[in-house]
Design a protein around this motif. Structure first.
Motif, short mmCIF file in Angstrom:
data_model
loop_
_atom_site.label_atom_id
_atom_site.label_comp_id
_atom_site.label_asym_id
_atom_site.label_seq_id
_atom_site.Cartn_x
_atom_site.Cartn_y
_atom_site.Cartn_z
N ARG A 383 0.62 -1.28 -0.07
CA ARG A 383 0.01 0.02 -0.04
C ARG A 383 0.83 1.37 0.02
N ALA A 500 -8.88 -6.45 12.78
CA ALA A 500 -9.82 -6.51 11.63
C ALA A 500 -10.35 -5.06 11.15
N LEU A 501 -10.49 -4.19 12.15
CA LEU A 501 -10.92 -2.77 11.73
C LEU A 501 -9.86 -2.02 11.07
N ARG A 503 -7.46 -3.49 9.25
CA ARG A 503 -7.23 -4.11 7.65
C ARG A 503 -8.54 -3.41 6.98
N ARG A 504 -9.50 -3.14 7.38
CA ARG A 504 -10.29 -2.49 6.45
C ARG A 504 -10.00 -0.97 6.35
N ALA A 505 -9.48 -0.18 7.70
CA ALA A 505 -9.13 1.16 7.40
C ALA A 505 -7.89 1.43 6.42
N ARG A 507 -7.89 0.03 3.49
CA ARG A 507 -8.43 -0.10 2.20
C ARG A 507 -9.37 1.17 2.15
N ARG A 508 -9.56 1.90 3.30
CA ARG A 508 -10.56 2.87 3.07
C ARG A 508 -9.77 4.24 3.87
N LEU A 511 -11.77 6.09 6.81
CA LEU A 511 -11.75 5.15 7.96
C LEU A 511 -10.52 5.06 8.71
N GLY A 512 -9.58 5.02 8.03
CA GLY A 512 -8.19 5.07 8.54
C GLY A 512 -7.88 6.49 9.09
N CYS A 515 -9.57 6.46 12.54
CA CYS A 515 -9.32 5.94 13.51
C CYS A 515 -7.90 6.58 14.20
#
Length: 930
Positions: A383, A500-501, A503-505, A507-508, A511-512, A515
């Motif tokens: 990334r 888990a959150l 990992r989603r962050a 990609r978004r 959201l990252g 956080c």
């Protein structure tokens, strides 16, 4: 905590397919050893025999890969159980273990470096060893000042003839040590055999490094030996707590990360160690693979000798030895099986490691670095994160994820700054370690060169200390968390959800970013977040006027003087505890710090009070009886540019309109009068929002009598900070004159002095005071309201039960009714929200709701509930979240979900145990609970 890297791994990629064949055997052997260590020998042997027979049966039925692995796990469990059970039985059955309290003379071979510890009776030297028949023991000596250095210089493998009195080992260590030998007399050690040559050489190197670092600044002087040889004896309590708060302890506990760097110098990166074009000194000098492995083995032995064989050092050395063996034989190296094999061998060699938190953290962290970190690093690089930064983030994050739940078991907190702190500290770690090892090697033969190298190593070591202090100083550096394995399980579940959150962050971006902002707000705690935190935790209570900090056996109080401002009286014995208390209160500015007298339990926490706060002035007692502590205060204050001024009776001051104080004692010429430190305590009469408070320091009865004579107009006060931690030395006429509604006792749990004394508690009870204690209730707060002052405390969360005498059936119960959050009125009663009703605890620990038999028959303010006359007793149960505690001499405590707990004297009641005619509680035993 030891979160160490695997030795000589460098940044090598993980194996494509992880080899897990030895993981299950290591895990089952570990679990079986931990379970069998202090269990019955017969049960363990039967269980081990059954497991071994089952393993044979499994192999007889099938020899496929899965069933072979199951058989290996069962056989390993049997081996672990047998070894641990035999070890525990041998230790517990030794003659020393059966002779507690007896006098004995025994020869002991010392196994570890002596540690000098400050105790209530002076300095003691503590070391571990084994007797001539192999019984592991702890030796505790209290030598005279002239012999302390001789005891502290004893090296491992030295044999001593010890004349001692035997004592039981520490709780939970009965299978590790047969006894504690408390040496009789205060003379020098009686050496019967000198240490081995290897230990003498290792001791010479260690001492030479200490000498090379003597001229460095305080932090570097402490950290360079800690980083290089694991000698943490110079680390101050404040720095140690900062290191723990940022989860940097693995840096000062020698482990795999240290060995990895040392081996890297010899063999280069792990990925090329087996090739002809490998790096490192061995490759540059053209040394063959087998010769390199032999040199590496010698380096491992020296590493263990110099750094001492602690759990993390042993784990790293065995892993390194397995890797070097693979290098010598040309076999493919797989680090995860090496880790599992190391854990299995060490648990079978020393089954007490199965219960060592240090060993557990070392293995978990290394496993995380071998399994999680490479995958996370690859994901970050995919990334767009730069390679080195991705590796650092992945390593720090992986170690934190697996270690944090275990750390929470015994620290009851989690660090929110651990990952960035570790990431920054790693930049300085390798230079400090390499330069430190160079200084270690040069010190015995070229001290000037070693001093230059040590000075150079001091710069990165000082940077690590600065990172630890800066991280620990952030408002939200640590977050309180439930302790024990239940708390660890809860944190483990939360960690999985957070990962888990994240990992989603990744990609978004939005959201990252959200956080990251939440974490930043939690760490920096701006005013809105701080207000929300106080609302959720209920601490400090709104409108607090005074807080007695929970700092152990010592005094530290804060008087509210406006938003973020407080006048502080005394600093307690612990800088960390004082800083934490003031941080929780949001204190950033201290117009005045008063140090009542120069004893360590009142002034040693001064660095914590000054940390990150603006302090305008310090006022102190005119008597400098403890010259060392007085010099300490002067030195620390001068370092922060804070003036120190003596103060005597007649002085005073005010901050704002609601806080003022008057100095009642000591007289300005107290030193000329020959007053001791305690009797020269600065005594303040404080008025805050209409509440009068007397703070008498540690005044003894003679000075209390003179205080009363010097101020004949001194009247009743609402709040009294009981002198000298509630000792039995109190002047009764002074208590009669003051008649406080609330009596606050700052005292340490299990303090060994008998504080607070039962007769002092009785005297306070006689004058109608409600007693609150930091040892039972945690920090104490006083609030002001229209009905007068109220006490709010934090601690005490155990369950209560309804009446039921011995052999009787438990009766059905109804809820006790709501309890008020604040304590008002008499000691012995906590008022219920139901009109006129009170909640009372019986001598047996049961709770009874007392309702008035007639209107208006409730307990009058200032009275004491000595029995149940005039009340109707009803069995009741506490509603969820309300709690009670019982302690000897102090009765019980009752609390609400917000953390309220107040001393409630148990009273005599039918079916209760030990109640006297006047309703006084019988002691439930130290630390007993109902």
């Amino acid at each position: 905590m030891s979160r160490s890297e695997p030795p000589a791994t460098g940044t090598a990629p993980p194996d494509r397919a992880a080899d897990l064949r030895l993981v299950a055997p290591a895990g089952t052997a570990w679990a079986a050893a931990a379970a069998a260590l202090d269990g019955p020998l017969v049960v363990a042997l039967w269980a081990a025999g059954g497991s071994a027979l089952l393993a044979v049966a499994v192999l007889a039925c099938s020899r496929s890969g899965l069933w072979v692995a199951v058989a290996m796990a069962l056989a390993s469990a049997a081996a672990g159980a047998v070894v641990a059970a035999l070890h525990g039985a041998a230790v517990r059955g030794s003659p020393l273990a059966q002779s507690t309290g007896e006098r004995t003379t025994v020869e002991v071979e010392i196994g570890g470096d002596p540690k000098v510890a400050a105790t209530q009776r002076g300095e003691a030297v503590v070391m571990t060893g084994a007797t001539d028949r192999g019984d592991p023991v702890v030796v505790v000596a209290r030598p005279a000042a002239g012999h302390l250095a001789e005891w502290a210089a004893v090296l491992p493998s030295t044999r001593l003839l010890v004349e001692a009195r035997t004592d039981e080992p520490m709780p939970g260590r009965g299978s590790e040590f047969a006894a504690v030998l408390r040496v009789l007399g205060d003379g020098p050690p009686r050496i019967t055999a000198e240490p081995s040559g290897g230990q003498r050489f290792a001791g010479l190197l260690r001492q030479s490094l200490r000498e090379a670092t003597d001229g460095l600044p305080e932090d570097a002087r402490a950290l360079v030996p800690a980083l290089v040889i694991g000698d943490a004896s110079r680390i101050t309590p404040e720095l140690r707590e900062a290191v723990q708060a940022t989860d940097l302890t693995h840096i000062i506990v020698v482990s795999g990360a240290h060995l990895a760097i040392v081996l890297f110098v010899l063999i280069g990166p792990a990925g090329s160690a087996g090739r002809a074009e490998r790096g490192g000194l061995a490759g540059r000098l053209g040394i063959g693979l087998r010769s390199t492995a032999v040199l590496g083995g010698g380096l491992l032995v020296g590493f263990v000798l110099i750094c001492r064989p602690g759990p993390s050092v042993l784990r790293a050395a065995v892993c390194g030895g397995i890797a070097l063996l693979a290098l010598a034989t040309g076999r493919r190296r797989s680090l995860l099986p090496a880790l599992a094999a190391a854990a299995l061998l060490l648990v079978l060699y020393d089954p007490t490691l199965s219960r060592s938190f240090g060993f557990l953290l070392s293995v978990l962290a290394t496993g995380a670095l071998l399994t999680l970190a490479p995958r996370w690093s690859a994901a970050l690089r995919a990334r767009g994160v730069p390679g080195r930064l991705a590796e650092g983030l992945a390593a720090a994050g992986a170690a934190q994820v697996v270690c944090a739940p275990v750390v929470a078991v015994f620290t009851e907190r989690i660090s929110l700054v651990a990952v960035p702190a570790n990431l920054l500290a790693e930049l300085a770690f390798a230079p400090a370690l390499v330069l430190g090892w160079a200084a270690l090697v040069c010190a015995p033969v070229a001290m000037p060169v070693a001093e230059v190298l040590a000075w150079t190593a001091g710069w990165p070591a000082g940077a690590i200390a600065w990172i630890a202090r800066a991280g620990a100083g952030l408002p939200g550096a640590e977050l309180g968390w439930p302790g024990g394995w239940a708390g660890a399980a809860l944190l483990g579940v939360l960690t999985v959800a957070v990962v888990a959150l994240l990992r989603r962050a990744l990609r978004r971006p939005l959201l990252g970013a959200g956080c990251a902002l939440l974490l930043l707000a939690a760490v920096l705690r701006p005013a809105p977040v701080e207000r929300l935190s106080r609302t959720l935790t209920g601490w400090p209570p709104p409108g607090w006027r005074l807080v007695v900090c929970d700092v152990g056996q010592g005094d530290a109080l804060a008087l509210a003087a406006g938003d973020g401002t407080a006048v502080v009286v005394d600093a307690g014995p612990d800088p960390v505890a004082a800083d934490r208390c003031l941080r929780e209160l949001g204190v950033r500015h201290i117009p005045l710090l008063v140090l009542s007298h120069f004893h360590a339990d009142h002034v040693a926490g001064l660095p914590g009070v000054l940390r990150g706060r603006a302090v305008d002035a310090i006022q102190v007692s005119p008597v400098e009886e403890d010259a060392d502590q007085a010099a300490f205060v002067a030195r620390v204050a001068a370092g922060e540019g804070v003036p120190v001024l003596p103060v005597g009776a007649g002085a005073g001051g005010a901050v704002g309109e609601e806080l003022s104080w008057e100095v009642l004692w000591p007289p300005p010429d107290a030193a000329e009068q020959g007053l001791g430190a305690n009797d020269a305590s600065v005594t303040l009469l404080v008025r805050t929002a209409g509440v009068t408070v007397l703070l008498p320091g540690d005044l003894e009865p003679p000075a209390q009598r003179r205080l009363l004579e010097a101020h004949p107009g001194l009247g009743e006060v609402a709040v009294l900070k009981v002198a000298h931690h509630g000792s039995g030395e109190q002047y009764a006429p002074l208590l009669e004159r003051l008649r406080p509604g609330l009596a606050l006792i700052p005292v340490g749990a299990d303090n060994g002095y008998g504080h607070p004394a039962p007769r002092t508690l009785d005297a306070l009870d006689a004058v109608g005071a409600t007693v609150l204690r930091t040892d039972l209730h945690g920090a104490l707060a006083v609030t002001a309201g229209p009905d007068g002052p109220g006490g709010v405390v934090r601690g005490g969360r155990l369950s209560g039960r309804c009446p039921g005498g011995a052999g009787s059936r438990r009766r059905r119960s109804a809820p006790c009714g709501g309890l008020r959050r604040r304590v008002r009125g008499a000691r012995g009663v906590l008022r219920s929200e139901q009109p006129g009703a009170v909640l009372q605890q019986e001598a047996g620990g049961e709770f009874v709701l007392l309702r008035p038999r007639a209107p208006g028959a409730g307990v009058a303010s200032g009275g004491a509930a000595r029995g149940s006359a005039g009340f109707r007793r009803e069995c009741c149960r506490l509603r969820p979240g309300v709690s009670a505690t019982r302690r000897e001499d102090s009765g019980t405590g009752v609390g609400t979900p917000s953390g309220l707990a107040v001393g409630v004297r148990a009273s005599s009641c039918g079916g209760g145990r030990g109640g006297g005619p006047d309703g006084a509680a019988a002691g439930a035993g130290a630390g007993g609970v109902s």
